[in-house]
Scaffold this motif. Sequence first.
Motif, PDB file in Angstrom:
ATOM      1  N   UNK A  19       0.831  -1.208   0.000  1.00 21.71           N
ATOM      2  CA  UNK A  19       0.000   0.000   0.000  1.00 21.71           C
ATOM      3  C   UNK A  19       0.860   1.251   0.000  1.00 21.71           C
ATOM      4  N   UNK A  20       1.855   1.289   0.885  1.00 22.72           N
ATOM      5  CA  UNK A  20       2.680   2.486   1.053  1.00 22.72           C
ATOM      6  C   UNK A  20       3.844   2.559   0.074  1.00 22.72           C
ATOM      7  N   UNK A  21       4.348   1.396  -0.349  1.00 23.91           N
ATOM      8  CA  UNK A  21       5.513   1.324  -1.246  1.00 23.91           C
ATOM      9  C   UNK A  21       6.706   2.101  -0.669  1.00 23.91           C
ATOM     10  N   UNK A  22       6.819   2.023   0.623  1.00 23.29           N
ATOM     11  CA  UNK A  22       7.883   2.737   1.330  1.00 23.29           C
ATOM     12  C   UNK A  22       8.064   2.056   2.680  1.00 23.29           C
ATOM     13  N   UNK A  55      13.342  -0.901  -5.946  1.00 15.95           N
ATOM     14  CA  UNK A  55      13.606   0.530  -5.857  1.00 15.95           C
ATOM     15  C   UNK A  55      13.719   1.133  -7.252  1.00 15.95           C
ATOM     16  N   UNK A  56      12.851   2.110  -7.543  1.00 12.85           N
ATOM     17  CA  UNK A  56      12.887   2.830  -8.815  1.00 12.85           C
ATOM     18  C   UNK A  56      12.910   4.317  -8.467  1.00 12.85           C
ATOM     19  N   UNK A  57      14.052   4.930  -8.603  1.00  9.46           N
ATOM     20  CA  UNK A  57      14.189   6.317  -8.193  1.00  9.46           C
ATOM     21  C   UNK A  57      14.023   6.431  -6.694  1.00  9.46           C
ATOM     22  N   UNK A  58      13.084   7.280  -6.276  1.00  4.56           N
ATOM     23  CA  UNK A  58      12.854   7.485  -4.845  1.00  4.56           C
ATOM     24  C   UNK A  58      11.719   6.635  -4.286  1.00  4.56           C
ATOM     25  N   UNK A  59      11.088   5.843  -5.109  1.00  2.00           N
ATOM     26  CA  UNK A  59       9.989   5.026  -4.627  1.00  2.00           C
ATOM     27  C   UNK A  59      10.192   3.573  -5.007  1.00  2.00           C
ATOM     28  N   UNK A  60       9.431   2.723  -4.372  1.00  2.00           N
ATOM     29  CA  UNK A  60       9.511   1.287  -4.636  1.00  2.00           C
ATOM     30  C   UNK A  60       8.312   0.875  -5.477  1.00  2.00           C
TER      31      UNK A  60
END
Length: 307
Positions: A19-22, A55-60
């Motif tokens: 949900x959060x991808x973080x 990890x893709x850039x700053x988000x997952x």
Amino acid sequence: MRFNKLDLNLLVALDALLTERNISRAAEKTHLSQSAMSNALARLRDYFDDALLIQVGRRMEPTPRAEVLRDAVNDVLRRIEGSIAAKPAFVPAESQREFRISVSDFSLSVLIPHVIARAHAEGPRIRFALIPQVQDPPRSLDRAEVDLLVLPQEFCTPDHPAEEVFRERYVCVVWRDSALAQGELTLERYMAAGHVVMVPPGANSASVEAWRLHKLGLERRVEVTSFSFASCMALLPGTDRIATVHSRLARKLAPHFPVVLKESPLPLAEMHQMLQWHRYRTNDPGIEWLRRVFMDSAREMDADAGA
């Protein structure tokens, strides 16, 4: 507890991660430390033999395997929550529960103040988080990010129960010194004019009246867009433009602006404003109470307005 060698506690972590991808936000949501959430992700990757989040850039971003798992895991957890976690009774006067409600600024302006006041009278410590509606509000219901949606019938999902809370019609609003304020506002004059239109946040989003106009094959000349229904009337003075606005909202705001209301020439049916909740929360006593508060508040809203 384990099922097929999987620690079922990890499903809660997996739901939060997808949900959060973080990792940090997922840890905060589940009241775990960041290191504990990182360890949970490592164990999940080992069990499913898949990276799950990359990890893709700053988000997952979720892997295809994670996309398949997301809805299934969420569904399982909502079943547990709806069947087991709900308390057998809900006493508003004793509750400190927080309800998360997804709502447009239209309903926020005309209905929610009555809901908040009525709820406070019955349960002064009950809290509310009002969540702005973006693209695909039912998705937030599926993911248990909100307890209740307040939205037009056209945008409800067939996957969850819903009930009508009130009906609404549309009126047109123009600057009182414009040529459009004089005489009948015909369909020809309406279509020839420029328009101020609310466009909901989110890609490819549209309001109900825009969606219905498109189905009728009518295309307005949109000259100003806003993300808020309530702002449209403030953008009319000094122009020859039209805003097509919910009747209740128009009547409430018109005294504050140099505008006049005109009957809409559009062949638009009434909008059915609905409440929608997760199917596994139908027997949640808190949700039952909140639905009753909404229905009572809608009657009060129109009684106060003389509708």
